[in-house]
Design an enzyme around this catalytic site. Structure first.
Site, PDB file in Angstrom:
ATOM      1  N   VAL A  10       0.867  -1.183   0.000  1.00 20.65           N
ATOM      2  CA  VAL A  10       0.000   0.000   0.000  1.00 20.65           C
ATOM      3  C   VAL A  10       0.900   1.228   0.000  1.00 20.65           C
ATOM      4  CG1 VAL A  10      -1.822   1.279   1.191  1.00 20.65           C
ATOM      5  CG2 VAL A  10      -1.779  -1.230   1.299  1.00 20.65           C
ATOM      6  N   GLY A  16      -4.449   8.770   6.313  1.00 16.06           N
ATOM      7  CA  GLY A  16      -5.759   8.766   5.663  1.00 16.06           C
ATOM      8  C   GLY A  16      -6.233   7.443   5.077  1.00 16.06           C
ATOM      9  N   ILE A  17      -6.547   7.479   3.797  1.00 11.95           N
ATOM     10  CA  ILE A  17      -7.133   6.320   3.116  1.00 11.95           C
ATOM     11  C   ILE A  17      -6.141   5.154   3.084  1.00 11.95           C
ATOM     12  CG2 ILE A  17      -7.911   5.505   0.849  1.00 11.95           C
ATOM     13  CD1 ILE A  17      -9.110   8.365   0.428  1.00 11.95           C
ATOM     14  N   ASP A  36       5.668   4.985   2.254  1.00 17.13           N
ATOM     15  CA  ASP A  36       5.273   6.396   2.274  1.00 17.13           C
ATOM     16  C   ASP A  36       6.532   7.251   2.124  1.00 17.13           C
ATOM     17  OD1 ASP A  36       2.410   7.814   3.403  1.00 17.13           O
ATOM     18  OD2 ASP A  36       4.173   9.120   3.270  1.00 17.13           O
ATOM     19  N   TYR A 164      -5.023  18.365 -10.742  1.00 13.77           N
ATOM     20  CA  TYR A 164      -5.477  17.171 -10.007  1.00 13.77           C
ATOM     21  C   TYR A 164      -6.446  16.364 -10.880  1.00 13.77           C
ATOM     22  CZ  TYR A 164      -7.273  14.388  -6.065  1.00 13.77           C
ATOM     23  OH  TYR A 164      -7.633  13.365  -5.212  1.00 13.77           O
ATOM     24  N   ILE A 197     -13.537  12.592   1.306  1.00 13.12           N
ATOM     25  CA  ILE A 197     -13.264  11.653   2.399  1.00 13.12           C
ATOM     26  C   ILE A 197     -12.511  12.398   3.505  1.00 13.12           C
ATOM     27  CG2 ILE A 197     -12.254   9.429   3.023  1.00 13.12           C
ATOM     28  CD1 ILE A 197     -14.430   9.267   0.794  1.00 13.12           C
ATOM     29  N   THR A 199      -9.949  12.999   5.562  1.00 14.88           N
ATOM     30  CA  THR A 199      -8.521  12.700   5.767  1.00 14.88           C
ATOM     31  C   THR A 199      -7.766  14.023   5.889  1.00 14.88           C
ATOM     32  OG1 THR A 199      -7.868  12.842   3.453  1.00 14.88           O
ATOM     33  CG2 THR A 199      -8.753  10.711   4.197  1.00 14.88           C
TER      34      THR A 199
END
Ligand SMILES: NC(=O)c1ccc[n+]([C@@H]2O[C@H](COP(=O)([O-])OP(=O)(O)OC[C@H]3O[C@@H](n4cnc5c(N)ncnc54)[C@H](O)[C@@H]3O)[C@@H](O)[C@H]2O)c1
Length: 257
Positions: A10, A16-17, A36, A164, A197, A199
């Site tokens: 991941v 967050g998500i 990350d 974005y 969402i 976050t």
């Protein structure tokens, strides 16, 4: 448990998500490699995961050589990759003129070359680099695999800024092309297009902009990271074994298409 003994990567899992997805995968029995750009946040995520054998890796997805080295380290640790979630992403970049958007309602004419390019480097190149390295490992093992790419409602209906929205639409194109190419090898590729969402990313959106969005959302709330994690578990589990090249948009009904 739906993901027993699966090895899952991941990206952007320190917040967050991505953090919620890592938690949901671990709860379903997966061993999770959390990456990350902020290595300490990836460590924090791993420390809170249920089960054994998870690992954190510091990695900037926008660096091709960095991603290659990280997947080598993941391979050395876990021996294979079954699942990849391309979650790492940003919604603002240095030089994108975002302050002008608030003042003038326009971003395009205020955006620098660097502001636009940096968005694509992280949100699009990052998905490409990580997918390429994960798929090499999936093909080597001949066990198939599942990839989930985080797009957005901005990728569907351009709710969002020009750079974005462009990046998240590109993620959908990449998803479909990869699904077509990799399907014969048993590798499924799908996208998630979340609405708003709750976050740290969404916390930076001014309240004045969030309120009308919630008002226009039939379910009258913002989503929680767990809403997206549940959809990610579905897309990487056997329950979705005939689903590839698709997008799923948990958005409370804000966007319907
Ligand atoms: N929050 C929302 O409303 C929303 C809506 C639609 C889509 N998304 C997408 O979901 C994904 C996760 O967003 P979130 O809301 O959890 O954001 P977040 O800011 O809480 O988390 C993003 C994570 O990605 C990491 N990251 C940023 N740049 C990176 C890089 N170059 N390399 C590696 N990691 C990097 C950050 O350090 C952070 O941990 C993003 O792709 C975002 O575009 C979010």
């Amino acid at each position: 448990m739906r993901l027993e003994d699966r090895i899952a990567v991941v990206t952007g899992g320190g917040s967050g998500i991505g953090r919620a997805i890592a938690q949901a995968f671990a709860a379903e029995g997966a061993k999770v490699a959390v990456t990350d750009v902020k290595g300490d946040t990836a460590e924090e995520t791993v420390a809170a995961l249920p089960g054994e054998g998870h690992r954190a890796f510091e990695n900037d997805v926008s660096s091709g050589p960095g991603v290659v080295a990280t997947f080598e380290a993941i391979d050395a640790q876990f021996g294979r990759v079954d699942i990849l979630v391309n979650n790492a992403g940003v919604d603002k970049t240095p030089g994108d003129g975002f302050d002008q958007l608030m003042k003038t309602g326009m971003l395009l004419v205020h955006m620098s070359d660097e502001g636009f390019t940096r968005m694509l480097e992280i949100n699009v190149n990052g998905v490409f680099f990580c997918s390429r390295e994960a798929v090499k490992l999936m093909l080597r093992e001949k066990r198939g695999g599942a990839i989930v790419n985080l797009s957005s409602i901005a990728g569907l209906s351009a709710q969002g800024t020009v750079h974005y929205a462009a990046s998240k639409s590109a993620v959908l194109g990449l998803t479909r092309a990869c699904a077509r190419e990799l399907g014969p090898h048993g590798i499924r590729v799908n996208a998630l297009c979340p609405g708003v969402i709750d976050t740290p990313m969404a916390a930076a959106i001014p309240e004045a902009a969030i309120k009308p969005l919630v008002g226009a959302t039939p379910l009258r709330r913002v989503g929680q990271p767990e809403d997206i994690a549940a959809a990610a578990v579905y897309l990487v589990s056997e329950e979705s074994s005939f689903v590839t090249g698709q997008w799923l948009s948990p958005n409370g009904g804000l966007v319907m298409c």
